[in-house]
Write a protein that holds these residues in place. Sequence first.
Motif, PDB file in Angstrom:
ATOM      1  N   GLY A 178      65.535 -32.098  -2.758  1.00 26.34           N
ATOM      2  CA  GLY A 178      64.455 -32.628  -3.570  1.00 26.34           C
ATOM      3  C   GLY A 178      63.377 -33.286  -2.738  1.00 26.34           C
ATOM      4  O   GLY A 178      62.181 -33.117  -2.993  1.00 26.34           O
ATOM      5  N   ARG A 179      63.796 -34.037  -1.716  1.00 28.01           N
ATOM      6  CA  ARG A 179      62.829 -34.706  -0.843  1.00 28.01           C
ATOM      7  C   ARG A 179      61.999 -33.691  -0.074  1.00 28.01           C
ATOM      8  O   ARG A 179      60.770 -33.838   0.053  1.00 28.01           O
ATOM      9  CB  ARG A 179      63.566 -35.641   0.115  1.00 28.01           C
ATOM     10  N   ALA A 180      62.658 -32.633   0.422  1.00 30.12           N
ATOM     11  CA  ALA A 180      61.926 -31.600   1.165  1.00 30.12           C
ATOM     12  C   ALA A 180      60.925 -30.890   0.264  1.00 30.12           C
ATOM     13  O   ALA A 180      59.792 -30.596   0.667  1.00 30.12           O
ATOM     14  CB  ALA A 180      62.910 -30.596   1.760  1.00 30.12           C
ATOM     15  N   ALA A 181      61.319 -30.634  -0.982  1.00 28.33           N
ATOM     16  CA  ALA A 181      60.417 -29.953  -1.910  1.00 28.33           C
ATOM     17  C   ALA A 181      59.231 -30.837  -2.261  1.00 28.33           C
ATOM     18  O   ALA A 181      58.089 -30.373  -2.321  1.00 28.33           O
ATOM     19  CB  ALA A 181      61.174 -29.561  -3.176  1.00 28.33           C
ATOM     20  N   ARG A 182      59.479 -32.128  -2.488  1.00 31.77           N
ATOM     21  CA  ARG A 182      58.377 -33.038  -2.828  1.00 31.77           C
ATOM     22  C   ARG A 182      57.410 -33.194  -1.662  1.00 31.77           C
ATOM     23  O   ARG A 182      56.192 -33.229  -1.849  1.00 31.77           O
ATOM     24  CB  ARG A 182      58.943 -34.392  -3.231  1.00 31.77           C
ATOM     25  N   THR A 183      57.938 -33.266  -0.455  1.00 29.05           N
ATOM     26  CA  THR A 183      57.072 -33.386   0.726  1.00 29.05           C
ATOM     27  C   THR A 183      56.192 -32.150   0.878  1.00 29.05           C
ATOM     28  O   THR A 183      54.979 -32.250   1.123  1.00 29.05           O
ATOM     29  CB  THR A 183      57.918 -33.577   1.992  1.00 29.05           C
ATOM     30  N   ALA A 184      56.801 -30.960   0.721  1.00 25.53           N
ATOM     31  CA  ALA A 184      56.032 -29.716   0.830  1.00 25.53           C
ATOM     32  C   ALA A 184      54.996 -29.621  -0.280  1.00 25.53           C
ATOM     33  O   ALA A 184      53.859 -29.182  -0.066  1.00 25.53           O
ATOM     34  CB  ALA A 184      56.972 -28.511   0.787  1.00 25.53           C
ATOM     35  N   SER A 185      55.368 -30.062  -1.475  1.00 18.95           N
ATOM     36  CA  SER A 185      54.447 -29.998  -2.606  1.00 18.95           C
ATOM     37  C   SER A 185      53.242 -30.903  -2.395  1.00 18.95           C
ATOM     38  O   SER A 185      52.090 -30.494  -2.604  1.00 18.95           O
ATOM     39  CB  SER A 185      55.193 -30.410  -3.881  1.00 18.95           C
ATOM     40  N   ARG A 186      53.491 -32.143  -1.956  1.00 22.75           N
ATOM     41  CA  ARG A 186      52.378 -33.059  -1.704  1.00 22.75           C
ATOM     42  C   ARG A 186      51.483 -32.562  -0.576  1.00 22.75           C
ATOM     43  O   ARG A 186      50.257 -32.701  -0.632  1.00 22.75           O
ATOM     44  CB  ARG A 186      52.921 -34.452  -1.383  1.00 22.75           C
ATOM     45  N   SER A 187      52.086 -31.972   0.446  1.00 21.32           N
ATOM     46  CA  SER A 187      51.306 -31.445   1.564  1.00 21.32           C
ATOM     47  C   SER A 187      50.375 -30.328   1.099  1.00 21.32           C
ATOM     48  O   SER A 187      49.192 -30.295   1.475  1.00 21.32           O
ATOM     49  CB  SER A 187      52.239 -30.936   2.664  1.00 21.32           C
TER      50      SER A 187
END
Length: 540
Positions: free
Chosen positions: A431-440
């Motif tokens: 979830g953290r990896a997905a949120r980071t990629a999404s915000r980027s």
Amino acid sequence: MHIVVDRRPAGVALIDDDGGETLVPEQGLAAAVAAREAEHPRWVWTDTAQWYPPLLAAGVRVERCHDLALVDALLAGIDGRVPRRDWGRPPAPARADTLFDLDQAQDAAPPVSAAHAWQQQRAAIAAHAEPARLTLLAAAESAGALTAAEMRHAGLPWSAAAHDALLTEALGPRPAPGRRPAGLEALAAEVERLLGVHPLPIDSPPELVKALRRAGLDVATTRSAELKQLDHPAIVPLLQYKTLSRLHTANGWNWLDEWVHGGRFRPTFVPGGVVTGRWASDGGGALQLPKQVRPAVVADPGWALVVADAAQLEPRILAALSGDAAMAHAGAGVDLYAGIVASGAVATREHAKVGMLGAMYGGTTGVSALVLPRLARSFPQAVGYVEAAARAGERGERVTTRLGRTSPAPSAAWRDRQDAASSEGAGEAEGRAARTASRSWGRFTRNFVVQGTAAEWALAWMAGVRRRLWNPEGGPLTAQPHLVFFVHDELIVHCPLDRVAEVEEALRAAAFDAGRIVFGATPVSFPVSVAAVQRYSDAK
């Protein structure tokens, strides 16, 4: 009126709108183009960078063109496909003299039919949801390609003697090949002495980090911003070394030997070289000329460099894109940031600047995070516009510029992260990896709509200046005022001293028109500061 330039095995075909075709030999193309240019056609060819330089070398300037390669890249972005790359391939041999030649002829791709590609592109543009805007973007992109070729042909006036003098003053005399200049040697020795580390691997960032740690300094990188936080006598000479070493490597004597000839720097500009539509350069670092070398950019005797800089271009673009009347009012003067302060949104000009940059680039920490809510209350449409673009990117959607340039879709790896986070049994790490990629990706789309539209405005500005400067009766391109340099929101015109006032007016009038061309009727102003100087370094 259009004239398609289509390469054939026997020469070059010039094809009119009614299908009429004239075949001319390759060596006669310049004369044929010059003869037809009086009709003010739009030349349609595969690649301006291929076709136009030989015409310029023959003394032929064209007014308009349609660059099939550049427009294909625009259409590919809209369609989500890869642009075609075979525009510049020469035709297959007319006959094969050997078995090897026969194999080559059979394997080689046929030359691109410019006439066929032109018909396809016309149909694709007509079928677009906003054909008028896309037509304008295609024309602006193609005009930029003409300008890029002309700037390379003319070259940026450059004094090799002045460049050598500034290098000698900063670094010491030119060293023997493979050696460091005396100035760098002295600084390296001083850093070694103050750190007490011998030998000091000063040119290797990973090894330098280790050496700094051995000297008791807690560092993770050798970035200047991090080094400036350290309190040690070796830091000042180390920072000086880094600055001068960068000068020596990027724009030192070797660069001077390679790129400056006959008093001119002639880089290869790459229109649309960045995904947002900004230009790139192919060697020479044209878009990153440091202030240290700008004193070497010197006008010819009896001529001047007229340097124009668009004031706070990207925030003004955002105001026009969003239709934010309050922000348009704040930018009515030359200094938009001062106007934001006067509106009561923030207390200082620095806060206005940092806050707007945060809005456009996704700043979420420091001063930007503190002032952005105040800007959002004062300019809700502007801030809401980039926020909407960011949310679209976070969802994996594509966004567009004012004239229709379309952002790429996120990568397969990006989508895999989102899928992994939403799959059954996914943990916090996914979830953290997905949120980071999404915000980027949201930060990318947030800036794409502004930076890409700013690139469109700059193309319209440049095309307007180019049109205003040209006089068909004024002699060769380089005998009259002409564009010699462009970087994002800045233009340089090289012109005779008695034409300076005329050029200054052309730069300002073209900037005014560019806003109307891209946005239609808008209250947003696009002022430019203009300075006529002998040296580029004197413009700011």
